[in-house]
Design a protein around this motif. Structure first.
Motif, PDB file in Angstrom:
ATOM      1  N   ALA A  58      -7.145   1.871  -6.542  1.00 48.80           N
ATOM      2  CA  ALA A  58      -6.281   1.741  -5.357  1.00 48.80           C
ATOM      3  C   ALA A  58      -6.254   0.291  -4.877  1.00 48.80           C
ATOM      4  CB  ALA A  58      -6.787   2.660  -4.244  1.00 48.80           C
TER       5      ALA A  58
ATOM      6  N   TYR B 201     -12.765  -0.717 -12.375  1.00 49.86           N
ATOM      7  CA  TYR B 201     -12.242   0.616 -12.698  1.00 49.86           C
ATOM      8  C   TYR B 201     -12.461   0.938 -14.177  1.00 49.86           C
ATOM      9  CZ  TYR B 201      -8.386   3.509 -14.533  1.00 49.86           C
ATOM     10  OH  TYR B 201      -7.630   4.423 -15.240  1.00 49.86           O
TER      11      TYR B 201
ATOM     12  N   ILE C  81     -11.074   4.433  -6.039  1.00 50.83           N
ATOM     13  CA  ILE C  81     -11.003   3.472  -4.933  1.00 50.83           C
ATOM     14  C   ILE C  81     -10.683   2.074  -5.462  1.00 50.83           C
ATOM     15  CG2 ILE C  81     -12.373   2.277  -3.178  1.00 50.83           C
ATOM     16  CD1 ILE C  81     -13.845   4.969  -2.745  1.00 50.83           C
TER      17      ILE C  81
ATOM     18  N   PHE D 172      -8.132  10.782  -6.627  1.00 49.51           N
ATOM     19  CA  PHE D 172      -8.930  10.033  -5.654  1.00 49.51           C
ATOM     20  C   PHE D 172      -8.231   8.738  -5.248  1.00 49.51           C
ATOM     21  CE2 PHE D 172     -12.640  12.596  -7.117  1.00 49.51           C
ATOM     22  CZ  PHE D 172     -13.077  13.009  -5.862  1.00 49.51           C
ATOM     23  N   CYS D 173      -7.542   8.120  -6.197  1.00 47.47           N
ATOM     24  CA  CYS D 173      -6.817   6.887  -5.904  1.00 47.47           C
ATOM     25  C   CYS D 173      -5.717   7.137  -4.874  1.00 47.47           C
ATOM     26  CB  CYS D 173      -6.222   6.321  -7.190  1.00 47.47           C
ATOM     27  SG  CYS D 173      -5.361   4.746  -6.983  1.00 47.47           S
ATOM     28  N   SER D 174      -4.951   8.198  -5.071  1.00 48.16           N
ATOM     29  CA  SER D 174      -3.872   8.514  -4.131  1.00 48.16           C
ATOM     30  C   SER D 174      -4.428   8.858  -2.749  1.00 48.16           C
ATOM     31  CB  SER D 174      -3.019   9.674  -4.671  1.00 48.16           C
ATOM     32  OG  SER D 174      -3.793  10.834  -4.860  1.00 48.16           O
TER      33      SER D 174
ATOM     34  N   PHE E  63      -5.307   7.368   2.861  1.00 53.32           N
ATOM     35  CA  PHE E  63      -6.307   7.157   3.913  1.00 53.32           C
ATOM     36  C   PHE E  63      -6.212   5.739   4.466  1.00 53.32           C
ATOM     37  CE2 PHE E  63     -10.614   5.848   5.237  1.00 53.32           C
ATOM     38  CZ  PHE E  63     -10.837   6.777   6.246  1.00 53.32           C
ATOM     39  N   ALA E  64      -6.038   4.754   3.558  1.00 55.80           N
ATOM     40  CA  ALA E  64      -5.915   3.354   3.984  1.00 55.80           C
ATOM     41  C   ALA E  64      -4.692   3.163   4.876  1.00 55.80           C
ATOM     42  CB  ALA E  64      -5.832   2.442   2.762  1.00 55.80           C
TER      43      ALA E  64
ATOM     44  N   SER F 146       0.820  -1.210   0.000  1.00 56.53           N
ATOM     45  CA  SER F 146       0.000   0.000   0.000  1.00 56.53           C
ATOM     46  C   SER F 146       0.855   1.261   0.000  1.00 56.53           C
ATOM     47  CB  SER F 146      -0.951   0.012   1.204  1.00 56.53           C
ATOM     48  OG  SER F 146      -0.231  -0.169   2.408  1.00 56.53           O
TER      49      SER F 146
ATOM     50  N   ALA G 287     -14.484   9.075  -8.117  1.00 58.75           N
ATOM     51  CA  ALA G 287     -14.063   8.712  -6.762  1.00 58.75           C
ATOM     52  C   ALA G 287     -14.141   7.198  -6.563  1.00 58.75           C
ATOM     53  CB  ALA G 287     -14.930   9.431  -5.730  1.00 58.75           C
TER      54      ALA G 287
ATOM     55  N   SER H 139      -7.232   7.710  -1.494  1.00 56.76           N
ATOM     56  CA  SER H 139      -7.713   6.446  -0.931  1.00 56.76           C
ATOM     57  C   SER H 139      -6.562   5.648  -0.327  1.00 56.76           C
ATOM     58  CB  SER H 139      -8.400   5.608  -2.021  1.00 56.76           C
ATOM     59  OG  SER H 139      -9.496   6.291  -2.569  1.00 56.76           O
ATOM     60  N   LEU H 140      -5.436   5.627  -1.032  1.00 63.46           N
ATOM     61  CA  LEU H 140      -4.282   4.860  -0.557  1.00 63.46           C
ATOM     62  C   LEU H 140      -3.685   5.468   0.717  1.00 63.46           C
ATOM     63  CD1 LEU H 140      -2.658   4.139  -4.014  1.00 63.46           C
ATOM     64  CD2 LEU H 140      -3.510   2.408  -2.426  1.00 63.46           C
TER      65      LEU H 140
END
Length: 301
Positions: free
Chosen positions: A81, A168, A78, A191-193, A198-199, A34, A74, A195-196
């Motif tokens: 990600a 996707y 996700i 949004f992918c970055s 945030f994870a 991740s 968005a 999400s990553l």
């Protein structure tokens, strides 16, 4: 640029090498999957920002993007990600040959998703190609099951990664009907970055504290695999048919496996090679069937 337009085949070769290096670079990262994925996307967004903000066309598109499209982007981000996280993790458990061959089945899952959720149609040839592809994937899994338990687990992660990137792609078919590729991918990558990152925070992890390798690997992935890989294939659609470009991408498992043999001494077993060839053959058969059907549709209209 004019020189490249005179020799577009050279760009196809560069694109193949670019995407084939993706699995190789990931192997050199000492950080969790991740973290490596987050660096790849953060670098990509950073490198794309001057291009997007420097052109009025893209700025206008971003301002005019409606709420529904932003929400779709968005969700798409996700799933992208999830794709990167699962695929990168799979490379820690199975070989480059197995992982890349299974991930390239994305187009098959896109076809099934399009048929089930978007009321699409699958020809008999397409159905046969799906069966062939699944048979090849089963052979790879069977070969890996004879080895360590971790290899089979890595295959399952790669399969999940293929399904995630298919989602996707399907969302992209809806979201980018009136958007340029640059604007759409910029929003999705953003949004992918997010999400990553945030994870990572939820997991109690961090971008830092893993040495320089994930940042360097992320930058290399961004430049070679994203910008000089997938972006080049999009550019090549101006000179080659979608079927040829799609078929060119299927060289990735072969080229990546060759790299892995020399760099990591990952010599594939006979069943792995056979399963990989069958899997790639099934995807190639589907790509040709789809191209033929698209050609007939355009001729009828």
């Amino acid at each position: 640029m004019k020189l490249l337009e005179k020799h577009p085949m050279a760009m196809i070769v560069i694109g193949i090498i670019g995407i084939s290096l993706s699995a190789i670079f990931v192997k050199y990262s000492a950080a969790p999957s991740s973290v490596t994925a987050a660096y790849r996307l953060l670098w990509t967004v950073l490198l794309m920002t001057p291009v997007v903000l420097g052109k009025k066309r893209y700025l206008a598109e971003l301002r005019q993007t409606d709420r529904k499209t932003v929400c779709l982007c968005a969700v798409s981000g996700i799933f992208l990600a999830l794709h990167f996280t699962f695929w990168f993790e799979s490379l820690s458990h199975t070989t480059v040959a197995s992982s890349t061959a299974i991930v390239c089945t994305e187009v098959i899952w896109v076809a099934l998703g399009f048929t089930i959720f978007m009321k699409g149609h699958l020809s008999r040839t397409a159905l046969i190609s799906i069966v062939i592809t699944l048979a090849g994937s089963i052979l790879i899994a069977f070969s890996d099951s004879a080895g360590s338990h971790g290899s089979l687990y890595g295959d399952m992660l790669a399969l999940a990664a293929a399904v995630f990137v298919a989602v996707y792609t399907l969302i992209g078919r809806i979201a980018r009907t009136e958007m340029s590729t640059v604007s759409y991918t910029y929003i999705v990558y953003g949004f992918c970055s997010i999400s990553l990152v945030f994870a990572l925070l939820v997991q109690g992890n961090s971008l830092f504290g893993h040495g320089k390798s994930p940042a360097v690997v992320g930058l290399l992935l961004s430049i070679f695999s994203t910008l000089l890989g997938h972006s080049i294939f999009s550019w090549c659609l101006k000179f080659f048919s979608p079927a040829f470009v799609s078929a060119s991408k299927l060289c990735e498992p072969v080229v990546a496996s060759v790299f892995a043999v020399f760099l990591f001494q990952e010599l594939p077993a006979v069943l792995q090679i056979l399963g990989g060839l069958i899997t790639i053959g099934g995807v190639l058969l589907y790509s040709r069937a789809e191209s033929r059907e698209a050609g007939q549709t355009s001729a009828d209209t």
